[in-house]
Design a protein around this motif. Structure first.
Motif, PDB file in Angstrom:
ATOM      1  N   SER A  76       3.469   3.356  -3.534  1.00 53.35           N
ATOM      2  CA  SER A  76       3.014   2.018  -3.172  1.00 53.35           C
ATOM      3  C   SER A  76       4.225   1.129  -2.899  1.00 53.35           C
ATOM      4  O   SER A  76       5.132   1.012  -3.727  1.00 53.35           O
ATOM      5  N   LYS A 111       0.796   4.265   9.218  1.00 55.19           N
ATOM      6  CA  LYS A 111      -0.317   4.508  10.125  1.00 55.19           C
ATOM      7  C   LYS A 111      -0.967   3.198  10.564  1.00 55.19           C
ATOM      8  O   LYS A 111      -1.353   3.038  11.730  1.00 55.19           O
ATOM      9  N   THR A 112      -1.070   2.259   9.638  1.00 51.89           N
ATOM     10  CA  THR A 112      -1.662   0.961   9.977  1.00 51.89           C
ATOM     11  C   THR A 112      -0.784   0.220  10.970  1.00 51.89           C
ATOM     12  O   THR A 112      -1.279  -0.352  11.958  1.00 51.89           O
ATOM     13  N   ASP A 147       2.759   5.977   3.434  1.00 57.85           N
ATOM     14  CA  ASP A 147       2.239   6.713   4.584  1.00 57.85           C
ATOM     15  C   ASP A 147       1.112   5.956   5.276  1.00 57.85           C
ATOM     16  O   ASP A 147       1.030   5.937   6.511  1.00 57.85           O
ATOM     17  N   ASP A 148       0.261   5.297   4.492  1.00 60.58           N
ATOM     18  CA  ASP A 148      -0.835   4.535   5.085  1.00 60.58           C
ATOM     19  C   ASP A 148      -0.330   3.273   5.780  1.00 60.58           C
ATOM     20  O   ASP A 148      -0.880   2.864   6.807  1.00 60.58           O
ATOM     21  N   GLY A 186       0.823  -1.201   0.000  1.00 60.15           N
ATOM     22  CA  GLY A 186       0.000   0.000   0.000  1.00 60.15           C
ATOM     23  C   GLY A 186       0.852   1.242   0.000  1.00 60.15           C
ATOM     24  O   GLY A 186       2.085   1.175  -0.050  1.00 60.15           O
ATOM     25  N   SER A 214      -5.785  10.038   9.989  1.00 62.96           N
ATOM     26  CA  SER A 214      -6.527   9.302   8.959  1.00 62.96           C
ATOM     27  C   SER A 214      -5.623   8.928   7.790  1.00 62.96           C
ATOM     28  O   SER A 214      -4.615   9.589   7.503  1.00 62.96           O
ATOM     29  N   LEU A 215      -6.017   7.854   7.096  1.00 60.58           N
ATOM     30  CA  LEU A 215      -5.273   7.412   5.913  1.00 60.58           C
ATOM     31  C   LEU A 215      -5.440   8.418   4.783  1.00 60.58           C
ATOM     32  O   LEU A 215      -6.490   9.019   4.611  1.00 60.58           O
ATOM     33  N   GLU A 216      -4.352   8.600   3.992  1.00 62.98           N
ATOM     34  CA  GLU A 216      -4.372   9.580   2.904  1.00 62.98           C
ATOM     35  C   GLU A 216      -3.890   9.015   1.571  1.00 62.98           C
ATOM     36  O   GLU A 216      -4.133   9.610   0.524  1.00 62.98           O
ATOM     37  N   ALA A 217      -3.161   7.897   1.589  1.00 60.71           N
ATOM     38  CA  ALA A 217      -2.655   7.267   0.362  1.00 60.71           C
ATOM     39  C   ALA A 217      -1.870   8.249  -0.500  1.00 60.71           C
ATOM     40  O   ALA A 217      -2.097   8.367  -1.699  1.00 60.71           O
ATOM     41  N   ARG A 270       1.278  11.233  12.736  1.00 55.70           N
ATOM     42  CA  ARG A 270       0.814  11.798  11.476  1.00 55.70           C
ATOM     43  C   ARG A 270       1.922  11.752  10.442  1.00 55.70           C
ATOM     44  O   ARG A 270       3.101  11.565  10.779  1.00 55.70           O
ATOM     45  N   THR A 271       1.543  11.926   9.187  1.00 51.84           N
ATOM     46  CA  THR A 271       2.510  11.910   8.096  1.00 51.84           C
ATOM     47  C   THR A 271       2.309  13.134   7.205  1.00 51.84           C
ATOM     48  O   THR A 271       1.226  13.719   7.162  1.00 51.84           O
TER      49      THR A 271
END
Length: 366
Positions: free
Chosen positions: A158, A124-125, A120-121, A117, A151-154, A205-206
């Motif tokens: 990848s 966070k995960t 950044d996500d 993925g 929150s996830l931002e994608a 945070r990212t």
């Protein structure tokens, strides 16, 4: 001259004591790493010291408002008696140390240790599953103590990566390196928020491209000798530890071993001797080709040539720390005929008991 307030708080952030007498304070913030505090106090504060009590560093620039520079959890102290009397030397680490206290505590091959993925996500995960509400072992959940994940931002590249039983901070650093090598810089931070005088919360945070604000466009911030806001500059280029090709070795043995060749062709072809090879063993963390390749990307980014710009930053009319620029900003530096875009990736503040202040910064050339 900027003015300061230092507060000593409990591990959850309940304010205990205003530190209105101090001898010297040094503190740092570092992009994608742990910032540190060194604080020398008279012995009158000894009874308030405890492990993981928090030192809040508040700073008010000239012509601006008081704001939190950073907060540090106390990790040690020394009692010292000398010619100057009784002193206590306190050391602390900032919020990024919290994710350094966790490992990815899941078995290899699980969905919690092998992921694909946006970088950044994934960070966070991983942090959520090992520090927060998504942790399968509730003893590892810090959410009731005020730890949250953004929150996830994608927004990052990848990446496929495996990381069973590895340190969480180190995994985040590897993901940042892999995303950078793939073309997108990702920065992470565990930031404190003073929600009240009774509570400090910590948020993972990212950010993409730079940790904070881009000051290279219309909102221009420039440092240089000719502007009077930069002293003792040093721009260094170091290629001694560079690797341009990484052979990344995953699971298996002999001809069955998964090995991926990862090359930065821009750097490897810069000279006839530019192919500099390195082997990276990721057998314990990566089995499929995508994960092995991503591990090679992270290693390749970790072996970039080092281009560093150091200097003492000075307050000027348009360059006041905390008002016009801050840690993590992208700014313009002029030096030896060059105009350089750089991210301020480390800031050190030194403040003496008489109020004298020294600001020094490290710049990551973009």
């Amino acid at each position: 001259m900027a003015t300061y307030e230092f507060w000593l708080s409990s591990p959850l952030g309940r304010r205990i004591k205003l530190i209105d007498k101090y001898i010297k304070m040094d503190c740092t913030r570092v992009a994608n790493d742990i910032g540190a505090l060194s604080l020398t106090l008279p012995a009158i504060y000894d009874t308030y010291l405890a492990q993981d009590n928090i030192i809040e560093i508040w700073r008010k620039p000239v012509d601006s408002s008081l704001s939190l520079f950073n907060a540090y959890l106390i990790r040690g102290w020394d009692y010292v008696d000398g010619l100057s009397g009784s002193e206590t030397h306190i050391t602390g680490l900032d919020g990024n140390d919290l994710i350094n206290r966790r490992i990815v505590a899941y078995y290899a091959g699980s969905t919690s240790t092998e992921m694909t993925g946006a970088a950044d996500d994934l960070m966070k995960t991983i942090v959520s599953e090992n520090c927060c509400t998504a942790a399968t072992d509730t003893d590892r959940d810090w959410s009731a103590s005020g730890f949250t994940v953004a929150s996830l931002e994608a927004a990052g590249q990848s990446i496929t990566m495996g990381f069973s039983y590895r340190n969480v901070l180190a995994v985040c650093q590897d993901l940042a390196n892999a995303s950078r090598e793939a073309g997108t810089r990702v920065y992470f931070d565990v930031r404190p928020t003073i929600s009240s005088t009774e509570m400090i919360t910590w948020d993972f945070r990212t950010n993409i491209n730079q940790p904070r604000i881009d000051h290279t466009g219309n909102d221009l911030v420039t440092f240089g000798l000719e502007w009077g806001n930069l002293d003792n500059p040093m721009l260094s280029y170091d290629y001694s530890g560079e690797a341009t090709v990484v052979y990344s070795g995953g699971a298996g043995s002999e001809v069955e071993r998964v090995v991926e060749e990862v090359e930065n062709t821009t750097r490897s072809k810069v000279s006839p001797w530019g192919r500099i090879e390195k082997f990276h063993n990721c057998a314990g963390q990566a089995s499929d080709t995508a994960a092995v390749y991503a591990a090679g990307q992270a290693e390749l980014s970790a072996n970039l040539p080092r281009v560093r710009f150091n200097g003492l930053l000075k307050d000027g009319e348009t360059t006041r720390l905390g008002k016009d620029w801050d840690f993590g900003d992208k700014v313009v530096i002029t030096y030896r005929g060059k105009q350089i875009d750089a991210v301020i990736n480390a800031v050190q503040l030194t403040v003496y008991g008489n109020g004298d202040e020294v600001i020094s910064g490290r710049f990551e050339v973009v």
